[in-house]
Design a protein around this motif. Structure first.
Motif, PDB file in Angstrom:
ATOM      1  N   GLU A   1       0.812  -1.220   0.000  1.00  0.00           N
ATOM      2  CA  GLU A   1       0.000   0.000   0.000  1.00  0.00           C
ATOM      3  C   GLU A   1       0.845   1.268   0.000  1.00  0.00           C
ATOM      4  O   GLU A   1       0.568   2.209  -0.732  1.00  0.00           O
ATOM      5  N   LYS A   2       1.882   1.309   0.813  1.00  0.00           N
ATOM      6  CA  LYS A   2       2.691   2.527   0.972  1.00  0.00           C
ATOM      7  C   LYS A   2       3.955   2.533   0.120  1.00  0.00           C
ATOM      8  O   LYS A   2       4.551   3.585  -0.083  1.00  0.00           O
ATOM      9  N   GLY A   3       4.411   1.357  -0.325  1.00  0.00           N
ATOM     10  CA  GLY A   3       5.633   1.281  -1.108  1.00  0.00           C
ATOM     11  C   GLY A   3       6.900   1.447  -0.287  1.00  0.00           C
ATOM     12  O   GLY A   3       7.986   1.558  -0.843  1.00  0.00           O
ATOM     13  N   ALA A   4       6.777   1.474   1.029  1.00  0.00           N
ATOM     14  CA  ALA A   4       7.924   1.676   1.919  1.00  0.00           C
ATOM     15  C   ALA A   4       8.403   0.330   2.466  1.00  0.00           C
ATOM     16  O   ALA A   4       7.610  -0.601   2.624  1.00  0.00           O
ATOM     17  N   PRO A   5       9.703   0.236   2.775  1.00  0.00           N
ATOM     18  CA  PRO A   5      10.208  -1.006   3.382  1.00  0.00           C
ATOM     19  C   PRO A   5       9.451  -1.326   4.667  1.00  0.00           C
ATOM     20  O   PRO A   5       9.035  -0.424   5.400  1.00  0.00           O
ATOM     21  N   ILE A   6       9.274  -2.606   4.931  1.00  0.00           N
ATOM     22  CA  ILE A   6       8.572  -3.003   6.150  1.00  0.00           C
ATOM     23  C   ILE A   6       9.490  -2.807   7.358  1.00  0.00           C
ATOM     24  O   ILE A   6      10.707  -2.753   7.221  1.00  0.00           O
ATOM     25  N   ALA A   7       8.899  -2.718   8.531  1.00  0.00           N
ATOM     26  CA  ALA A   7       9.653  -2.570   9.777  1.00  0.00           C
ATOM     27  C   ALA A   7      10.332  -3.888  10.138  1.00  0.00           C
ATOM     28  O   ALA A   7       9.918  -4.960   9.700  1.00  0.00           O
ATOM     29  N   GLN A   8      11.382  -3.801  10.949  1.00  0.00           N
ATOM     30  CA  GLN A   8      12.051  -4.996  11.471  1.00  0.00           C
ATOM     31  C   GLN A   8      11.081  -5.763  12.363  1.00  0.00           C
ATOM     32  O   GLN A   8      10.329  -5.157  13.132  1.00  0.00           O
ATOM     33  N   LEU A   9      11.096  -7.075  12.236  1.00  0.00           N
ATOM     34  CA  LEU A   9      10.297  -7.903  13.130  1.00  0.00           C
ATOM     35  C   LEU A   9      10.857  -7.795  14.543  1.00  0.00           C
ATOM     36  O   LEU A   9      12.060  -7.634  14.726  1.00  0.00           O
ATOM     37  N   GLU A  10       9.975  -7.893  15.509  1.00  0.00           N
ATOM     38  CA  GLU A  10      10.377  -7.865  16.909  1.00  0.00           C
ATOM     39  C   GLU A  10       9.657  -8.963  17.653  1.00  0.00           C
ATOM     40  O   GLU A  10       8.517  -9.289  17.333  1.00  0.00           O
ATOM     41  N   VAL A  11      10.313  -9.506  18.659  1.00  0.00           N
ATOM     42  CA  VAL A  11       9.666 -10.433  19.570  1.00  0.00           C
ATOM     43  C   VAL A  11       9.127  -9.590  20.720  1.00  0.00           C
ATOM     44  O   VAL A  11       9.857  -8.775  21.291  1.00  0.00           O
ATOM     45  N   ARG A  12       7.855  -9.792  21.030  1.00  0.00           N
ATOM     46  CA  ARG A  12       7.213  -8.994  22.074  1.00  0.00           C
ATOM     47  C   ARG A  12       6.560  -9.891  23.118  1.00  0.00           C
ATOM     48  O   ARG A  12       6.098 -10.974  22.812  1.00  0.00           O
ATOM     49  N   SER A  13       6.500  -9.374  24.333  1.00  0.00           N
ATOM     50  CA  SER A  13       5.795 -10.066  25.402  1.00  0.00           C
ATOM     51  C   SER A  13       4.296  -9.908  25.186  1.00  0.00           C
ATOM     52  O   SER A  13       3.860  -9.106  24.342  1.00  0.00           O
ATOM     53  N   ARG A  14       3.510 -10.651  25.939  1.00  0.00           N
ATOM     54  CA  ARG A  14       2.057 -10.516  25.813  1.00  0.00           C
ATOM     55  C   ARG A  14       1.583  -9.103  26.119  1.00  0.00           C
ATOM     56  O   ARG A  14       0.572  -8.664  25.585  1.00  0.00           O
ATOM     57  N   ASP A  15       2.317  -8.389  26.981  1.00  0.00           N
ATOM     58  CA  ASP A  15       1.913  -7.021  27.314  1.00  0.00           C
ATOM     59  C   ASP A  15       2.537  -5.982  26.382  1.00  0.00           C
ATOM     60  O   ASP A  15       2.420  -4.782  26.610  1.00  0.00           O
ATOM     61  N   GLY A  16       3.236  -6.427  25.320  1.00  0.00           N
ATOM     62  CA  GLY A  16       3.735  -5.514  24.298  1.00  0.00           C
ATOM     63  C   GLY A  16       5.178  -5.078  24.433  1.00  0.00           C
ATOM     64  O   GLY A  16       5.680  -4.357  23.572  1.00  0.00           O
ATOM     65  N   ARG A  17       5.863  -5.486  25.508  1.00  0.00           N
ATOM     66  CA  ARG A  17       7.265  -5.107  25.673  1.00  0.00           C
ATOM     67  C   ARG A  17       8.118  -5.810  24.630  1.00  0.00           C
ATOM     68  O   ARG A  17       7.903  -6.969  24.318  1.00  0.00           O
ATOM     69  N   SER A  18       9.125  -5.113  24.097  1.00  0.00           N
ATOM     70  CA  SER A  18      10.091  -5.714  23.182  1.00  0.00           C
ATOM     71  C   SER A  18      11.022  -6.610  23.991  1.00  0.00           C
ATOM     72  O   SER A  18      11.501  -6.204  25.056  1.00  0.00           O
ATOM     73  N   LEU A  19      11.264  -7.839  23.501  1.00  0.00           N
ATOM     74  CA  LEU A  19      12.096  -8.804  24.208  1.00  0.00           C
ATOM     75  C   LEU A  19      13.326  -9.166  23.385  1.00  0.00           C
ATOM     76  O   LEU A  19      13.227  -9.371  22.178  1.00  0.00           O
ATOM     77  N   ALA A  20      14.467  -9.258  24.059  1.00  0.00           N
ATOM     78  CA  ALA A  20      15.694  -9.776  23.456  1.00  0.00           C
ATOM     79  C   ALA A  20      15.849 -11.232  23.882  1.00  0.00           C
ATOM     80  O   ALA A  20      15.122 -11.720  24.754  1.00  0.00           O
ATOM     81  N   TRP A  21      16.818 -11.922  23.308  1.00  0.00           N
ATOM     82  CA  TRP A  21      17.006 -13.344  23.618  1.00  0.00           C
ATOM     83  C   TRP A  21      17.206 -13.579  25.103  1.00  0.00           C
ATOM     84  O   TRP A  21      16.738 -14.563  25.658  1.00  0.00           O
ATOM     85  N   PHE A  22      17.891 -12.655  25.778  1.00  0.00           N
ATOM     86  CA  PHE A  22      18.192 -12.843  27.201  1.00  0.00           C
ATOM     87  C   PHE A  22      16.990 -12.538  28.100  1.00  0.00           C
ATOM     88  O   PHE A  22      17.052 -12.769  29.301  1.00  0.00           O
TER      89      PHE A  22
END
Length: 155
Positions: A119-140
């Motif tokens: 729709e926008k022709g713009a690159p998509i955002a990087q995927l992120e792993v998120r907690s159920r409450d929406g926090r961004s999570l790293a492997w650790f």
């Protein structure tokens, strides 16, 4: 030739997933299906894969519920390979592999394909792993529990 050992009975979801889609040809076939390929000849010409290997991989992917076959949409005698809901669920996996490759396998400025928002022709955002409450999570920030019955709320 080394015989492939099935991981289907493993207790690890990653091992079981790789048992179904871990072959690199299979992942490239699925990628091409997301890009619009539907017919045997389209997969073969796009990938440069041998007919016997392609036939085997497509048969396996149909048997495992990733694709289903349907009559050709143009009314010819050909069959088309259509991603099932299970197959379409692999889209984030393909995007994650693409983004990892973009981040780690190309030199700065090196030409490559680009996945964009239609729709926008713009690159998509990087995927992120998120907690159920929406926090961004790293492997650790995560851990693997041995049994799913150990998960909160799974009693």
């Amino acid at each position: 030739m080394v015989k492939r050992v099935s991981q289907w009975n493993a207790g690890c979801p990653v091992a079981r997933s790789l048992d179904v889609i871990g072959d690199w040809w299979s992942l490239l076939i699925i990628r091409d299906a997301f890009d619009g390929s539907r017919r045997f000849g389209e997969f073969q010409s796009g990938l440069g894969i041998g007919k016997a290997v392609l036939a085997t991989r497509l048969r396996d992917l149909v048997e495992r519920g990733i694709f289903e076959t349907a009559p050709a949409s143009d009314g010819t005698a050909y069959r088309e390979y259509i991603l099932t809901a299970k197959g379409r669920g692999l889209f984030p996996v393909i995007v994650a592999l693409r983004q990892w490759g973009e981040d780690h396998l190309f030199a700065p400025g090196e030409k490559r394909s680009l996945l964009v928002d239609r729709e926008k022709g713009a690159p998509i955002a990087q995927l992120e792993v998120r907690s159920r409450d929406g926090r961004s999570l790293a492997w650790f920030d995560t851990q693997v529990l041995a049994e799913s019955s150990c998960l909160p709320g799974s009693r």
